[in-house]
Write an enzyme that holds these catalytic residues in place. Sequence first.
Site, PDB file in Angstrom:
ATOM      1  N   TYR A 185     -27.044  39.383   4.086  1.00 21.73           N
ATOM      2  CA  TYR A 185     -27.657  40.554   4.706  1.00 21.73           C
ATOM      3  C   TYR A 185     -28.292  40.298   6.064  1.00 21.73           C
ATOM      4  CZ  TYR A 185     -31.346  38.303   1.947  1.00 21.73           C
ATOM      5  OH  TYR A 185     -32.186  37.396   1.375  1.00 21.73           O
ATOM      6  N   LYS A 190     -39.745  48.942  -3.145  1.00 19.86           N
ATOM      7  CA  LYS A 190     -39.545  48.286  -4.443  1.00 19.86           C
ATOM      8  C   LYS A 190     -39.403  49.301  -5.569  1.00 19.86           C
ATOM      9  CE  LYS A 190     -41.387  44.146  -4.731  1.00 19.86           C
ATOM     10  NZ  LYS A 190     -41.056  42.822  -5.096  1.00 19.86           N
ATOM     11  N   CYS A 227     -43.295  24.494 -39.067  1.00 17.70           N
ATOM     12  CA  CYS A 227     -43.376  24.201 -40.488  1.00 17.70           C
ATOM     13  C   CYS A 227     -42.688  22.849 -40.694  1.00 17.70           C
ATOM     14  CB  CYS A 227     -42.664  25.273 -41.301  1.00 17.70           C
ATOM     15  SG  CYS A 227     -42.440  24.775 -43.015  1.00 17.70           S
ATOM     16  N   CYS A 269     -37.914  24.269 -47.056  1.00 21.11           N
ATOM     17  CA  CYS A 269     -38.233  25.596 -46.531  1.00 21.11           C
ATOM     18  C   CYS A 269     -36.933  26.386 -46.334  1.00 21.11           C
ATOM     19  CB  CYS A 269     -39.004  25.434 -45.225  1.00 21.11           C
ATOM     20  SG  CYS A 269     -39.429  26.994 -44.440  1.00 21.11           S
ATOM     21  N   GLU A 283     -29.979  49.139   2.574  1.00 20.23           N
ATOM     22  CA  GLU A 283     -29.215  48.185   1.759  1.00 20.23           C
ATOM     23  C   GLU A 283     -29.991  47.795   0.507  1.00 20.23           C
ATOM     24  OE1 GLU A 283     -29.813  44.154   4.296  1.00 20.23           O
ATOM     25  OE2 GLU A 283     -28.703  45.729   5.316  1.00 20.23           O
ATOM     26  N   CYS A 301     -42.402  29.247 -46.956  1.00 19.49           N
ATOM     27  CA  CYS A 301     -42.571  28.275 -48.040  1.00 19.49           C
ATOM     28  C   CYS A 301     -44.025  27.945 -48.338  1.00 19.49           C
ATOM     29  CB  CYS A 301     -41.793  26.996 -47.731  1.00 19.49           C
ATOM     30  SG  CYS A 301     -42.558  26.019 -46.419  1.00 19.49           S
ATOM     31  N   LYS A 328     -33.652  48.768   7.555  1.00 22.26           N
ATOM     32  CA  LYS A 328     -33.735  47.995   8.791  1.00 22.26           C
ATOM     33  C   LYS A 328     -33.327  48.862   9.972  1.00 22.26           C
ATOM     34  CE  LYS A 328     -32.400  43.798   6.365  1.00 22.26           C
ATOM     35  NZ  LYS A 328     -31.324  42.883   6.005  1.00 22.26           N
ATOM     36  N   GLU A 337     -28.819  36.253  -0.353  1.00 22.93           N
ATOM     37  CA  GLU A 337     -29.524  36.027  -1.605  1.00 22.93           C
ATOM     38  C   GLU A 337     -28.546  35.428  -2.611  1.00 22.93           C
ATOM     39  OE1 GLU A 337     -32.576  36.882  -1.161  1.00 22.93           O
ATOM     40  OE2 GLU A 337     -33.511  37.151  -3.124  1.00 22.93           O
ATOM     41  N   LYS A 372     -31.977  45.463  -2.117  1.00 26.53           N
ATOM     42  CA  LYS A 372     -32.787  44.252  -2.102  1.00 26.53           C
ATOM     43  C   LYS A 372     -32.398  43.460  -3.347  1.00 26.53           C
ATOM     44  CE  LYS A 372     -37.495  42.695  -1.305  1.00 26.53           C
ATOM     45  NZ  LYS A 372     -37.499  41.552  -2.206  1.00 26.53           N
ATOM     46  N   CYS A 384     -46.821  28.372 -43.581  1.00 31.10           N
ATOM     47  CA  CYS A 384     -45.475  28.911 -43.367  1.00 31.10           C
ATOM     48  C   CYS A 384     -45.269  30.192 -44.174  1.00 31.10           C
ATOM     49  CB  CYS A 384     -44.425  27.873 -43.753  1.00 31.10           C
ATOM     50  SG  CYS A 384     -42.747  28.502 -43.599  1.00 31.10           S
ATOM     51  N   LEU A 438     -40.685  40.345   3.833  1.00 29.05           N
ATOM     52  CA  LEU A 438     -40.656  41.745   4.256  1.00 29.05           C
ATOM     53  C   LEU A 438     -41.908  42.456   3.780  1.00 29.05           C
ATOM     54  CD1 LEU A 438     -37.017  42.716   3.209  1.00 29.05           C
ATOM     55  CD2 LEU A 438     -37.882  42.560   5.548  1.00 29.05           C
ATOM     56  N   ASP A 459     -32.304  40.633  -6.108  1.00 30.64           N
ATOM     57  CA  ASP A 459     -33.389  39.887  -6.730  1.00 30.64           C
ATOM     58  C   ASP A 459     -32.899  38.510  -7.147  1.00 30.64           C
ATOM     59  OD1 ASP A 459     -35.899  39.438  -7.585  1.00 30.64           O
ATOM     60  OD2 ASP A 459     -35.737  40.609  -9.426  1.00 30.64           O
TER      61      ASP A 459
HETATM   62  S1  IVH Z   1     -33.922  40.850   5.145  1.00 32.56           S
HETATM   63  C1  IVH Z   1     -36.749  38.979   8.302  1.00 32.56           C
HETATM   64  N1  IVH Z   1     -32.436  42.049   3.362  1.00 32.56           N
HETATM   65  O1  IVH Z   1     -36.278  39.687   0.092  1.00 32.56           O
HETATM   66  C2  IVH Z   1     -36.180  39.744   7.170  1.00 32.56           C
HETATM   67  N2  IVH Z   1     -34.013  40.449   2.597  1.00 32.56           N
HETATM   68  O2  IVH Z   1     -39.174  39.992   0.789  1.00 32.56           O
HETATM   69  C3  IVH Z   1     -35.297  38.932   6.327  1.00 32.56           C
HETATM   70  N3  IVH Z   1     -33.950  40.081   0.167  1.00 32.56           N
HETATM   71  O3  IVH Z   1     -36.842  36.626   1.680  1.00 32.56           O
HETATM   72  C4  IVH Z   1     -34.988  39.500   5.020  1.00 32.56           C
HETATM   73  N4  IVH Z   1     -32.313  41.495  -0.263  1.00 32.56           N
HETATM   74  O4  IVH Z   1     -34.943  36.771  -0.013  1.00 32.56           O
HETATM   75  C5  IVH Z   1     -33.407  41.155   3.576  1.00 32.56           C
HETATM   76  N5  IVH Z   1     -30.988  43.164   1.904  1.00 32.56           N
HETATM   77  C6  IVH Z   1     -31.962  42.269   2.123  1.00 32.56           C
HETATM   78  C7  IVH Z   1     -32.549  41.532   1.062  1.00 32.56           C
HETATM   79  C8  IVH Z   1     -33.588  40.645   1.348  1.00 32.56           C
HETATM   80  C9  IVH Z   1     -33.154  40.596  -0.788  1.00 32.56           C
HETATM   81  C10 IVH Z   1     -35.029  39.089  -0.097  1.00 32.56           C
HETATM   82  C11 IVH Z   1     -34.995  37.896   0.819  1.00 32.56           C
HETATM   83  C12 IVH Z   1     -36.296  37.908   1.555  1.00 32.56           C
HETATM   84  C13 IVH Z   1     -37.142  38.763   0.680  1.00 32.56           C
HETATM   85  C14 IVH Z   1     -38.168  39.462   1.552  1.00 32.56           C
END
Ligand code: IVH
Length: 667
Positions: free
Chosen positions: A224, A311, A423, A429, A112, A408, A287, A172, A114, A405, A82, A116
């Site tokens: 997602y 981000k 050590c 020690c 939504e 000691c 989206k 994810e 993201k 150390c 993305l 990690d």
């Molecule tokens: S959509 C074509 N939705 O972020 C678009 N990705 O930087 C497909 N990710 O590879 C991704 N949460 O691993 C989408 N709500 C979310 C997400 C998400 C985490 C990750 C995913 C993707 C990466 C993109």
Amino acid sequence: MDTAKEQIDALRDALNEHNHNYYVLNAPTVSDQEFDMMLKRLEALEREHPEYDDPYSPTHRVGSDLTKGFEQIPHQRRMLSLGNTYSVAEVDDFVSRCRESLPGEDVEIVGEMKFDGTSISLHYEDGRLVRAVTRGDGEKGDVVTDNVITIRSIPLQLKGSDYPKQFEIRGEIVLPWKAFDRLNAEREYNEEPLFANPRNAASGTLKMQNSAEVARRGLDAYFYYLLGENLPFDNHYDNMLAARRWGFKVSDAMTRLESIADVDRYINHWDIARKELPVATDGLVFKVNSLRQQLNLGFTAKSPRWAIAYKFQAERALTKLHFVSFEVGRTGVITPVANLEPVLLSGTIVKRASLHNEDIIRQLDIHQGDMLYVEKGGEIIPKITGVDTAARESGAEPVRFVTHCPACGHKLVRVEGEAAWMCPNKIGCAPQITGRIEHFVGRRMMNIDGIGEEIAVQLFNAGLIRDIADLYELRTDQLEKLEHMGPRTAERIVDGIRESKSVPFDRVVFALSIPYVGETVSKKLARACHDIDTLMGMTVEQLTAIEDIGPRIAESIVAYFAEPENREIVRRLRDAGLQMAMPEVDESLRSDRLAGKSVVISGTFTHHSRDEYKALIELNGGKNVSSISKKTDFVLAGENMGPAKLEKAAKLNVPIINEDEFLNMIQ
Ligand code: IVH
């Protein structure tokens, strides 16, 4: 009576439903015990009827120990990434751009989280999971179906019937904070390298060759993106709601946004609220909702034009380095620690941060009194990420690693091929000795109550113990002479030491503090070697032939037992009566006299140890549970059963059985 096949099917359906209730809806309708009983019953039926085996049975979700490499396959549809931004204004621009490209149309946006973690592509056919593939390089990925099957929140068989015959769903895989903390605590304890964040932990776990270990770590998954020919709706949002009905975990944070103002409010809300989520997130994704509009907007070479990631900023602070301390662990490894001017970061006060090793100090080029950047983004462990060199005082000296150390005074040695200084003075020690004692008495090792860090140090300073074997010569009158030690505590410690003699062999191996030999490795070693003499006689080649034992661990074991002092400690522990072999299971004693029975053990016993009683219950088909409920069949009670337990058993009408009655019962 139902046929076995009918019973098996009914149990599989019920267990799938319970898994969904528990792992997706977070709303279990049966107790863990009931669930376990059903699973056991299904396991038994499947054992009796191997002809009905099914790789998708809930019993296979515990994983297997089989190891194999991963097959790679091309993705049917490329897995793109993305476009990213850290700015709200750029998200607003993204929305405006989409609107301009679709003149005269309403453009609805879905917001939504993201997540990690690590992305996964699942393929379903006729409602069944057929394949799970990692992102890989976007063109092809690793087939990790066996590992994915162990993730309890992923449906293996979908609910309902309105799903397409074939489709792909992406999501994810994450390691929730709780599981991440637990895993890292374990690794820290075992002096294994820590995972920097849940994302690394999730992707590392997904690529493991041992699916039983994958199952144990507690991965989870959020979805997602639904892809396929015959999706039920013409928009992303409704498709995801459908996926949720089929059994997938789709975040409640997903929502439809109508205006740029809605988008901004959504960002402001989750910038704060995401800290309360059970899993790590690194931003939000926006989206375009309509699939037709998505198609119109299309893709660039790398990412869709219909989506953008916002981000979150990692939290960072600048603070002064007071000094670097050097700390000695129980295996002699020296860890440099930055002691900082206390600073507030992500809601906690940070005043110390590990600098890990000499190389990191060099890379960051840290000088005395420097102003350091501390970050706590996806990681909960604060991390030093840089130095404000402009703020450095002229003439400040670089921080140098100690050569001797700090405890000691022994000259340090650098372990070949590693960044760590050690050590080598294992037997002289102090922090290493007291560290080993503390480890030895720990709950997961010899489980000796009453000795913590403070008492370990006191015992050492008073000259009462210089190694772990000395514990078995301690008397109450010696203990009572220590500061703050009453006769009752002294007695409790001596009792605990005596009882530890029945702790099983694998925990004795763990308790020895052999570098790199943690809990799991100890179990493997104990099972493979069976007794201490075999283990002590193993060569590196023989050890590496054991599953999951690599050369580093093997060399460490051989080096440990090559030391005469360590062999002497083992000899003394053996003379003291510790378990130096796995128990012989007398197969002739196996029975199903306790089949389906839940038993609680309470109190202290004379004929056998608690662990032996636990083993006996299992040997006879029963199940050991820790607390009394109305499902408990009986309590096996020794001396001094606690009053609360007695009362609870009486209230729930659970029978109490003594040692002799129990032994008669299984005789
Ligand atoms: S959509 C074509 N939705 O972020 C678009 N990705 O930087 C497909 N990710 O590879 C991704 N949460 O691993 C989408 N709500 C979310 C997400 C998400 C985490 C990750 C995913 C993707 C990466 C993109």
